[in-house]
Scaffold this active site. Structure first.
Site, short mmCIF file in Angstrom:
data_model
loop_
_atom_site.label_atom_id
_atom_site.label_comp_id
_atom_site.label_asym_id
_atom_site.label_seq_id
_atom_site.Cartn_x
_atom_site.Cartn_y
_atom_site.Cartn_z
N GLY B 40 -1.04 30.61 -15.36
CA GLY B 40 0.38 30.66 -15.70
C GLY B 40 0.62 31.65 -16.82
NE ARG B 330 19.53 19.72 -23.38
CZ ARG B 330 18.69 20.72 -23.31
NH1 ARG B 330 17.48 20.53 -22.82
NH2 ARG B 330 19.03 21.92 -23.72
CG HIS B 422 16.76 21.48 -17.83
ND1 HIS B 422 16.88 22.75 -17.30
CD2 HIS B 422 16.65 21.65 -19.17
CE1 HIS B 422 16.86 23.63 -18.30
NE2 HIS B 422 16.70 23.00 -19.43
#
Lengths: 258, 658
Positions: B40, B330, B422
């Site tokens: 990655g 959130r 998310h």
């Protein structure tokens, strides 16, 4: 906004790999919603092809929000299609109407060999950055971030140049397949900042050398790159690159370049 | 096996300093003999690979994208937190640490979070030195903005493209190391197995996604910087390719998975428009600074938003949480939107959306501008015009993106928004050194579980990715590799490599030989629906038990009826996707098990059985103040290990935003 469905004819470039010759194939898609993105329309087509036991069309895509730079289609002769400042993934089907025919090709350039169908190899861009698109500072050497104030105008200009997403639309749009807008955006971004000053000569010379080595064409100031750039990278960057290059020559930067 | 988090002893402030000055070092000549594999190339991977290359290690990076620069860190919008206190508003390392622990609803490790806050300031210095063009004030100094869950301005940003600029900075540092020969980069490659030799991770099997060939790569250590697993829900704000495969392979080779059920549902995303939807797009949290969120007071009200008079609108966040209003964290904002829509007050064609309205902000800013210009009795039109200008300067790029996707003009009509998956706080369990339970195997950034507890604060993901890569792993890896300097590179014809490659190729052959009737995409969608309905914003025992059975059945069906076109040895995105979806299905089951085990509500994990009378999350600190670390024991078999969380400094309380 009123939503509607449409039937479309697609003429899409198919090519098994870089060694084989490619050709256009025609496909029909039905009941495409005006709310879909262009790539979602391709998803529908691919699901249809898989259901029919055929091979889907290969295309590059990832973030689907216009920032990663992966998507790359040439749509009805335009890189990323008809919308201004928009990548293919952000183009939506309300642009089209029932019965339209859409021609889709890969980004075409000698320096971007086709891998399969609409997927091309853009690793030349990585190598241009490797040639000098950085500031040589190892982790742990930095002074306090506010030790060196930078004029807001310069910082904003550097940001505008750094907004490039490396998608290659500039190359695809250019009749010379030049990557000068891409290269100049990085040269500008770093040359506008004081941190980038020590390497400015060697950077521009080495990056241009690599650009040419990759087989990208020369810039003849046509401006198609700027017109098609999804991030609005300005031609001014190419002018700045030219100034940097000339200045580097006068400074004798070439003796340091490799 | 007992979990040892290896948190250094001593006071919170001294832990990392002591570690750094006492950890083992590797001399430069030996570093050149040590090979490190990095999976990655997002913020964590690129920063780690560049920093380790600078130190002299021989590094190989792998990414499935066509260039390291396209990793999904690039899409982060809002900003990056750092305890710089440039605004003189009382910020400090301690406050950033405290906000992060509290924001995570007291499910993160104190030692790790303090270190994160401590190195946050170095990140900004490093990025500026690399040429990252952060926003600046007219005086030439750096600008800050506020974000949810804090009372100070500590967020650094580059318009709405902060992730892009930080990633390009790390990518450039990485490319410099590639040019110097310290790093070899492999793009369009996907890691499909960890190779274990004598109980240690010593390499990987990767698939070249262009040719389909399997490759063997040796490393003295393997770093997983492969991001989160939000795509288990099919629809999320993640990139299409984001996947759990690298982390899941590690899990099956012995790396414990920490708190898999902790997922973040972001409140402001563009809603689903139909079955064709392939991904969801985030609208930055910064929009909640000025926008007001509302639904009609009447159920099933089909009038256009601008036709609904003020007194018939329910500004439900302002009503329920007067102290924080539209700026609640959130998890709270997301649940409140779901509550209204479930109760029948949702808007738009799908009724799964609420309004985010800028009309009053436009009017407010317009009046301020008119005052500035000295206009007497400005007309309503003039005020609106001036106000739109201010809003455009602040949020123009986001409004433009909204219009491109929906075809609606958010300056005229309120935006429709709905929560979407998310970020995943859960991930591979790691100790203080970022090492998993497999020796030699590390996890950095979103791929690990460590710093955000049960809920991540805005602008903290970028901070953690870069902290791990630039400032933590260079020390902790050296401390472990110092014992490996006599280990010669293991030739890749070693039986362990041969066996691992065979495992991978057998699995690929098996997938290709199924030749069923249903596409990979269709299975992925079905998995996503189970996860969203039963392990999403609200969860309960019954639903989770059902989900586990449904996922087991889905897995069986997948392995007997999936259709993958094309060949193995060619560019075949459907095969790549099949490999990933197979792993997502297994992960989905574990997530539901973890959510079922955690009989409490905390942060992003909301169990309907555990809520206060007015619908707020209720923690059970006496029973669940631990990290749930799951060990893979075979198909559908996972054993729970607990790492107790000890709070020496912060005292956990029930969060209240009223």
């Amino acid at each position: 906004m009123e939503h509607y469905n449409m039937n479309l004819t697609l003429k899409v470039w198919k090519q098994k790999n870089k060694n084989q010759q490619g050709h256009f194939e025609t496909f029909q898609v039905k009941n495409i919603s005006s709310e879909m993105s262009f790539l979602e329309m391709f998803d529908v087509l691919n699901e249809q092809l898989i259901a029919e036991g055929k091979e889907p069309i290969a295309f590059d895509h990832d973030c689907r929000e216009g920032i990663c730079g992966a998507c790359s289609m040439h749509i009805n002769g335009r890189a990323h299609g008809p919308w201004h400042h928009t990548t293919t993934c952000q183009l939506h089907m309300r642009e089209y109407k029932d019965g339209d025919t859409i021609v889709v090709e890969p980004f075409r350039a000698n320096a971007f060999p086709v891998i399969k169908d609409l997927v091309v190899d853009r690793s030349g861009f990585d190598r241009i950055i490797q040639a000098g698109g950085y500031i040589s500072v190892n982790t742990g050497n930095a002074v306090d971030a506010n030790a060196l104030p930078i004029e807001k105008h310069d910082a904003d200009e550097a940001f505008a140049a750094a907004a490039c997403i490396g998608c290659g639309a500039c190359v695809a749009a250019c009749p010379n397949a030049s990557a000068m807008l891409f290269t100049s955006a990085k040269v500008s971004h770093l040359a506008l900042l004081p941190q980038g000053d020590p390497e400015r000569s060697i950077r521009v010379e080495n990056m241009i050398r690599q650009h040419d080595k990759e087989g990208f064409g020369g810039c003849t100031n046509i401006g198609a790159c700027e017109a098609e750039c999804p991030k609005g990278i300005s031609l001014e960057n190419i002018a700045r690159l030219n100034r940097e290059y000339i200045a580097a020559t006068f400074r004798g930067g070439s003796k340091n370049s490799v | 096996m007992t979990l040892n988090s290896k948190i250094p002893s001593g006071s919170l402030e001294s832990k990392w300093k002591t570690y750094k000055s006492t950890c083992k070092l590797v001399n430069p000549a030996n570093k050149r003999q040590l090979e490190v594999i990095v999976i990655g190339t997002g913020l964590a991977g690129a920063s780690a690979a560049a920093s380790l290359g600078e130190l002299g290690y021989k590094v190989k990076t792998f990414c499935f994208q066509d260039s390291p620069r396209r990793a999904h860190s690039i899409a982060a919008q809002g900003g990056i937190n750092a305890a710089k206190n440039y605004q003189n508003d009382g910020d400090s390392t301690y406050r950033l640490f405290y906000d992060t622990v509290k924001g995570g609803d007291y499910r993160a490790r104190e030692g790790n979070v303090y270190r994160l806050a401590e190195v946050s300031a170095n990140i900004i210095d490093q990025c500026v030195a690399q040429g990252v063009p952060f926003a600046r004030e007219y005086g030439g100094l750096l600008s800050n903005r506020s974000f949810g869950g804090t009372q100070v301005q500590r967020t650094f940003y580059a318009a709405g493209q902060t992730g892009q600029q930080l990633l390009i900075g790390a990518y450039q540092a990485l490319e410099r190391q590639v040019a110097l020969g310290n790093v070899t980069q492999y793009s369009r490659h996907e890691m499909l197995e960890v190779v274990m030799v004598d109980g240690k991770a010593r390499g990987i099997i990767a698939r070249n996604l262009v040719t389909g060939e399997l490759e063997r790569h040796f490393g003295h250590a393997v770093l997983l910087c492969s991001g989160g697993y939000g795509n288990v829900f099919y629809l999320s704000t993640n990139a299409m390719g984001s996947n759990v495969t690298a982390a899941w392979k590690a899990h099956k080779k012995g790396a414990f998975f920490g708190n898999p059920c902790f997922t973040q549902i972001h409140p402001t995303c563009i809603p689903v428009s139909g079955d064709h939807q392939s991904k969801l797009t985030l609208m930055s949290e910064s929009l909640r600074n000025d926008g007001r969120i509302w639904v009609p007071k009447k159920q099933g009200d089909n009038r256009k938003p601008n036709d609904i008079p003020e007194e018939e609108r329910d500004y439900y966040l302002e009503r329920r949480y007067p102290a924080f209003g539209n700026l609640v964290p959130r998890d709270v904002a997301s649940r409140a939107a779901k509550e209204r829509c479930d109760a029948g007050y949702g808007v738009g064609a799908s009724k799964q959306a609420v309004y985010l309205d800028y009309a009053s902000a436009i009017e407010r800013y317009g009046k301020v501008e008119a005052n500035k210009l000295g206009l007497e009795n400005p007309s309503k039109e003039k005020i609106t015009e001036l106000g739109k200008g201010v809003v455009e300067a602040k949020y123009g790029n986001l409004f433009e993106m909204y219009e491109k996707i929906t075809g609606e003009n958010p300056y005229e009509v309120p935006m429709r928004i709905y929560p979407a998956v998310h970020y995943t706080m859960g991930g591979l369990w790691v100790d203080y050194e970022l090492q998993t339970t497999v020796p030699g195997l590390y996890a950095l950034g979103e791929a690990n579980f460590s710093d955000h507890g049960a809920n991540r604060l805005g602008a903290s993901a970028l901070m953690q990715g870069l902290a791990d890569g630039y400032f933590v792993i260079p020390y902790t890896l050296g401390n472990n590799l110092a014992d490996d300097i006599r280990t010669k590179a293991i030739p890749t014809d070693h039986p362990a490599f041969v066996a691992a490659e065979k495992e991978v190729s057998d699995r690929i052959n098996k997938l290709m030989s199924i030749k069923g009737t249903e596409s990979v995409e269709s299975f992925h969608k079905r998995l996503g629906k189970i996860m969203w309905d039963k392990c999403g914003m609200a969860r309960n025992e019954k639903g989770l038990k059902e989900a586990i059975e449904e996922i087991k059945a889905l897995r069986k069906e997948f392995w007997s009826n999936v259709r993958i076109p094309g060949e193995i040895n060619e560019f075949n995105p459907e095969l790549d996707k099949a490999n990933r979806v197979a792993d997502f299905i297994e992960l989905g089951e574990l997530m539901c098990m973890d959510a079922l085990n955690r009989n409490e509500s905390c942060g992003g994990h909301f169990r309907e059985e555990y809520q206060t009378e007015d619908g707020e999350a209720m923690r059970q600190d006496d029973k669940y103040m631990y990290v749930a670390a799951w060990e893979y024991k075979g198909e559908s078999q996972f054993e729970l290990h607990k790492e107790d969380l000890v709070y020496d400094v912060v005292h956990p309380t029930q969060r209240s935003y009223k």
